[in-house]
Design a protein around this motif. Sequence first.
Motif, PDB file in Angstrom:
ATOM      1  N   LEU A  35       0.856  -1.191   0.000  1.00  0.00           N
ATOM      2  CA  LEU A  35       0.000   0.000   0.000  1.00  0.00           C
ATOM      3  C   LEU A  35       0.888   1.236   0.000  1.00  0.00           C
ATOM      4  N   ASP A  36       0.680   2.117  -0.960  1.00  0.00           N
ATOM      5  CA  ASP A  36       1.509   3.316  -1.052  1.00  0.00           C
ATOM      6  C   ASP A  36       0.645   4.512  -1.404  1.00  0.00           C
ATOM      7  N   VAL A  37       0.931   5.640  -0.769  1.00  0.00           N
ATOM      8  CA  VAL A  37       0.120   6.835  -0.965  1.00  0.00           C
ATOM      9  C   VAL A  37       0.404   7.522  -2.298  1.00  0.00           C
ATOM     10  N   ALA A  38       1.571   7.284  -2.876  1.00  0.00           N
ATOM     11  CA  ALA A  38       1.961   7.956  -4.116  1.00  0.00           C
ATOM     12  C   ALA A  38       1.316   7.297  -5.337  1.00  0.00           C
ATOM     13  N   ILE A  39       1.407   7.977  -6.469  1.00  0.00           N
ATOM     14  CA  ILE A  39       0.794   7.457  -7.693  1.00  0.00           C
ATOM     15  C   ILE A  39       1.678   6.415  -8.372  1.00  0.00           C
ATOM     16  N   SER A  40       2.960   6.370  -7.982  1.00  0.00           N
ATOM     17  CA  SER A  40       3.881   5.388  -8.575  1.00  0.00           C
ATOM     18  C   SER A  40       4.928   5.027  -7.541  1.00  0.00           C
ATOM     19  N   PRO A  41       5.565   3.855  -7.670  1.00  0.00           N
ATOM     20  CA  PRO A  41       6.560   3.441  -6.685  1.00  0.00           C
ATOM     21  C   PRO A  41       7.839   4.261  -6.773  1.00  0.00           C
ATOM     22  N   ILE A  88       3.083  -9.526  -6.737  1.00  0.00           N
ATOM     23  CA  ILE A  88       2.491  -8.945  -5.531  1.00  0.00           C
ATOM     24  C   ILE A  88       1.225  -8.195  -5.905  1.00  0.00           C
ATOM     25  N   ASP A  89       0.471  -7.809  -4.895  1.00  0.00           N
ATOM     26  CA  ASP A  89      -0.684  -6.933  -5.095  1.00  0.00           C
ATOM     27  C   ASP A  89      -0.243  -5.531  -4.682  1.00  0.00           C
ATOM     28  N   TYR A  90      -0.114  -4.645  -5.663  1.00  0.00           N
ATOM     29  CA  TYR A  90       0.362  -3.287  -5.408  1.00  0.00           C
ATOM     30  C   TYR A  90      -0.783  -2.297  -5.577  1.00  0.00           C
ATOM     31  N   GLN A  91      -1.053  -1.527  -4.534  1.00  0.00           N
ATOM     32  CA  GLN A  91      -2.112  -0.528  -4.560  1.00  0.00           C
ATOM     33  C   GLN A  91      -1.504   0.862  -4.367  1.00  0.00           C
ATOM     34  N   SER A  92      -1.518   1.669  -5.439  1.00  0.00           N
ATOM     35  CA  SER A  92      -1.042   3.043  -5.333  1.00  0.00           C
ATOM     36  C   SER A  92      -2.202   3.940  -4.879  1.00  0.00           C
ATOM     37  N   ARG A  93      -1.859   5.171  -4.494  1.00  0.00           N
ATOM     38  CA  ARG A  93      -2.838   6.153  -4.005  1.00  0.00           C
ATOM     39  C   ARG A  93      -3.687   5.571  -2.879  1.00  0.00           C
ATOM     40  N   ALA A  94      -3.064   4.787  -2.041  1.00  0.00           N
ATOM     41  CA  ALA A  94      -3.756   4.146  -0.919  1.00  0.00           C
ATOM     42  C   ALA A  94      -3.246   4.754   0.389  1.00  0.00           C
ATOM     43  N   LYS A  95      -4.115   5.433   1.125  1.00  0.00           N
ATOM     44  CA  LYS A  95      -3.739   6.073   2.383  1.00  0.00           C
ATOM     45  C   LYS A  95      -4.161   5.200   3.560  1.00  0.00           C
ATOM     46  N   VAL A  96      -3.193   4.691   4.286  1.00  0.00           N
ATOM     47  CA  VAL A  96      -3.500   3.902   5.480  1.00  0.00           C
ATOM     48  C   VAL A  96      -3.901   4.855   6.603  1.00  0.00           C
ATOM     49  N   TRP A  97      -5.072   4.642   7.171  1.00  0.00           N
ATOM     50  CA  TRP A  97      -5.524   5.533   8.246  1.00  0.00           C
ATOM     51  C   TRP A  97      -5.650   4.820   9.598  1.00  0.00           C
ATOM     52  N   LEU A 110      -7.602   4.071   2.683  1.00  0.00           N
ATOM     53  CA  LEU A 110      -8.512   4.843   1.842  1.00  0.00           C
ATOM     54  C   LEU A 110      -7.973   4.867   0.418  1.00  0.00           C
ATOM     55  N   LYS A 111      -8.832   4.527  -0.541  1.00  0.00           N
ATOM     56  CA  LYS A 111      -8.462   4.572  -1.954  1.00  0.00           C
ATOM     57  C   LYS A 111      -9.700   4.883  -2.776  1.00  0.00           C
ATOM     58  N   ASP A 112      -9.567   5.840  -3.686  1.00  0.00           N
ATOM     59  CA  ASP A 112     -10.688   6.251  -4.538  1.00  0.00           C
ATOM     60  C   ASP A 112     -11.910   6.634  -3.711  1.00  0.00           C
ATOM     61  N   ASN A 113     -11.663   7.351  -2.602  1.00  0.00           N
ATOM     62  CA  ASN A 113     -12.719   7.854  -1.721  1.00  0.00           C
ATOM     63  C   ASN A 113     -13.514   6.751  -1.032  1.00  0.00           C
ATOM     64  N   LYS A 114     -12.955   5.560  -1.007  1.00  0.00           N
ATOM     65  CA  LYS A 114     -13.603   4.459  -0.307  1.00  0.00           C
ATOM     66  C   LYS A 114     -12.595   3.814   0.645  1.00  0.00           C
ATOM     67  N   LEU A 169     -16.449  11.461   7.224  1.00  0.00           N
ATOM     68  CA  LEU A 169     -17.466  10.513   7.680  1.00  0.00           C
ATOM     69  C   LEU A 169     -18.060   9.754   6.492  1.00  0.00           C
ATOM     70  N   GLY A 170     -18.191  10.455   5.355  1.00  0.00           N
ATOM     71  CA  GLY A 170     -18.711   9.802   4.157  1.00  0.00           C
ATOM     72  C   GLY A 170     -17.806   8.682   3.689  1.00  0.00           C
ATOM     73  N   GLU A 171     -16.479   8.937   3.717  1.00  0.00           N
ATOM     74  CA  GLU A 171     -15.526   7.903   3.328  1.00  0.00           C
ATOM     75  C   GLU A 171     -15.525   6.759   4.339  1.00  0.00           C
ATOM     76  N   LEU A 172     -15.634   7.106   5.602  1.00  0.00           N
ATOM     77  CA  LEU A 172     -15.649   6.089   6.650  1.00  0.00           C
ATOM     78  C   LEU A 172     -16.861   5.170   6.527  1.00  0.00           C
ATOM     79  N   SER A 173     -17.961   5.722   6.075  1.00  0.00           N
ATOM     80  CA  SER A 173     -19.204   4.937   5.973  1.00  0.00           C
ATOM     81  C   SER A 173     -19.142   3.880   4.869  1.00  0.00           C
TER      82      SER A 173
END
Length: 465
Positions: free
Chosen positions: A33-39, A77-86, A97-101, A451-455
């Motif tokens: 899981l990485d917050v950036a758009i590319s490694p 591997i399973d690589y997920q970019s733009r993924a924010k661990v909260w 969080l990824k793509d507002n979900k 809260l919307g994303e959390l839901s």
Amino acid sequence: MNNHYDIIIIGAGPAGMSASCLASKYKVKILVLDVAISPGGQIFRAVETNQSSHKQKFGTNYLNGIKLVNKFRKCSIDYQSRAKVWHLSENGEVHYLKDNKTHFVKAKHILITTGAQERPFPVTGWTLNGVMTAGAAQILLKESNLGIQNAVFVGTGPLLYLIAHQYLMMDIPIKAVIDTTPLSNYFRAIPKIVGLRGNFNEIYKGIKWIGDIKKSNTFFINRISDLRILGDEEVNAIEYQKNGQWNKIECEHVLLHQGLVPEINISLSVGCRKIWNQQQACWNIDVDKWFQSSLPCISVAGDASSISGAVAAEASGKIAALNILAKLNIITAKNRDQLAIPIHKSLKTEMSIRTFLETLFNPISRFRIPNNNDTIVCRCEEVSAGEIRESVDLGSKGPNQTKSFTRCGMGPCQGRLCGLTVSEIIADQLNCSIEEVGYYRIRPPVTPITLGELSTTKPTVTRSN
């Protein structure tokens, strides 16, 4: 996407990529899981885009990262970019969080490789429009090939000189470079050269950067004792004090940098033990030689545990991966030890330069602890140094009490930009060690989430007796 993995790696910089590449050879299920758009992390940011252009301008160290990125891209591997661990827990649960979900995943072991952030530089005027960190300017340069013309570079550390040198190589004019490294640091650092293990090339490289800056006729000033940035809402000048005299440079942009510190918030949020590193003047995550944290299912490698640089981070990622594989019974402890011997050796060689660098570029307390009570410390909540000192006078003994008194550290950055400064101000005010003062108690979410994303989170339902 399957939500159960053997290993979840948070961060795709040198440590995260090298760990992924090594562990994937053993057919384990890995999620990165990485917050950036590319490694690539910050050090190798946008290296895939820049590999064919500006080769000489970004430098060979940067372009060497393409080999690791290409290798990472080919990993199973399973690589997920733009993924924010909260949020993550010590039993291996991770929410991101990824793509507002929001998404929930779980692993047998988590490796945190979130890298570093720039140290706060709380001087008068550092919150004015037109002031940014040198690292932020480098992001703009790498991602968009855009520079900030006629900026004044201020601070200390290899990254400051590297970025200034990259500006010159790309013909971006620099107004001035103000080096805050005190002369006393040089005298303390010189004896440390004896302990180097063949890393003289890195020292030569730094000397060359400074030499090229001076040869370019860029105004270069060093050994200053104080500075302040002037302006109402926007920067219009910077003043520095040298030999008791104040001097002014008119400018519209100031780029600040005084070293890197580990990005520790996510590690602290899960409960990893921290230790104060006096040499680096910052908190480190307490790990053993295998980069295992105080929690059995959490490892922390690379600059996320202690500032070590890209090459050392890559080695630490491999070592951490080997240890995790042994803990998962994929390989034996004996195999782990054997495979790690050459990696530990290269890491030791790479780390031999750290004592020299940390001594030379240790930022003086004057630029870490603001004397001016009007200087803003917490940018999010606009809390000044004077308000923090006042809270101490009212009985606050640590950052968490100060947070209750002033809201300092309660903004969107969750204390990332003020935490070190707050702890050091309190320790200075109470005349005690920073270990006694401590740090913020970090709680989830470690990054802002609505809260919307959390839901959108799908809860995991379990049936119990």
